[in-house]
Design a protein around this motif. Sequence first.
Motif, PDB file in Angstrom:
ATOM      1  N   ASP A  66       0.846  -1.194   0.000  1.00  0.00           N
ATOM      2  CA  ASP A  66       0.000   0.000   0.000  1.00  0.00           C
ATOM      3  C   ASP A  66       0.881   1.243   0.000  1.00  0.00           C
ATOM      4  N   LEU A  67       0.954   1.922  -1.132  1.00  0.00           N
ATOM      5  CA  LEU A  67       1.770   3.129  -1.284  1.00  0.00           C
ATOM      6  C   LEU A  67       0.885   4.303  -1.679  1.00  0.00           C
ATOM      7  N   ARG A  68       1.196   5.482  -1.120  1.00  0.00           N
ATOM      8  CA  ARG A  68       0.544   6.713  -1.582  1.00  0.00           C
ATOM      9  C   ARG A  68       1.196   7.139  -2.889  1.00  0.00           C
ATOM     10  N   GLY A  97       8.858   6.130   4.394  1.00  0.00           N
ATOM     11  CA  GLY A  97       8.987   7.577   4.490  1.00  0.00           C
ATOM     12  C   GLY A  97       8.410   8.228   3.254  1.00  0.00           C
ATOM     13  N   GLY A  98       8.810   9.450   3.018  1.00  0.00           N
ATOM     14  CA  GLY A  98       8.336  10.189   1.854  1.00  0.00           C
ATOM     15  C   GLY A  98       7.813  11.546   2.263  1.00  0.00           C
ATOM     16  N   GLY A  99       6.623  11.918   1.735  1.00  0.00           N
ATOM     17  CA  GLY A  99       6.031  13.209   2.051  1.00  0.00           C
ATOM     18  C   GLY A  99       6.730  14.371   1.380  1.00  0.00           C
ATOM     19  N   CYS A 104       6.099  10.757  -2.841  1.00  0.00           N
ATOM     20  CA  CYS A 104       5.021  10.765  -1.850  1.00  0.00           C
ATOM     21  C   CYS A 104       5.259   9.752  -0.737  1.00  0.00           C
ATOM     22  N   ASP A 105       5.820   8.593  -1.106  1.00  0.00           N
ATOM     23  CA  ASP A 105       5.912   7.480  -0.174  1.00  0.00           C
ATOM     24  C   ASP A 105       6.996   6.525  -0.645  1.00  0.00           C
TER      25      ASP A 105
END
Length: 145
Positions: A66-68, A97-99, A104-105
């Motif tokens: 599940d990745l954004r 991480g990401g953001g 994003c992810d």
Amino acid sequence: MSSSDGHRSVVRGCRCSAGRSCQDPGRHPGDPAYDRLVFEFDGGLPGYELRYVPEVRSPGRGAPIDLRGAAFVEVRFRPATTHDSSGVSTLRTARDGGGMPALCDYQFAGGFEGYVRYGLGLEGTVPYRVTELAHPSRIAVDIAA
């Protein structure tokens, strides 16, 4: 794609940062911004492959990760491992991480039979480049933001 001499590289972790490519030697001011994800290894660089995929799946079980994001890149290292001979994890950083603007992810998707896999969730289908770095052994992925 890099190659290896037959031993397994040990994945120590990854970290991300945002920047401007003009901070890199040999680049010109005004070049587009990028997000950078760096993977660190002990034992030299493993072979690697990055590719856009409809979804990232864990190695072995094949469960979706599940990745954004709107686009997904699968990162595979081989031969590589994320644990020592006693089965203790060698990862020294967060598994996800990401953001960031383009990245994003990201998530550790797993390891199986000498493969280590990460998934990247990106804002969209954008260019990326891979750079091999030394001292310590690292692979940097720059994602256009």
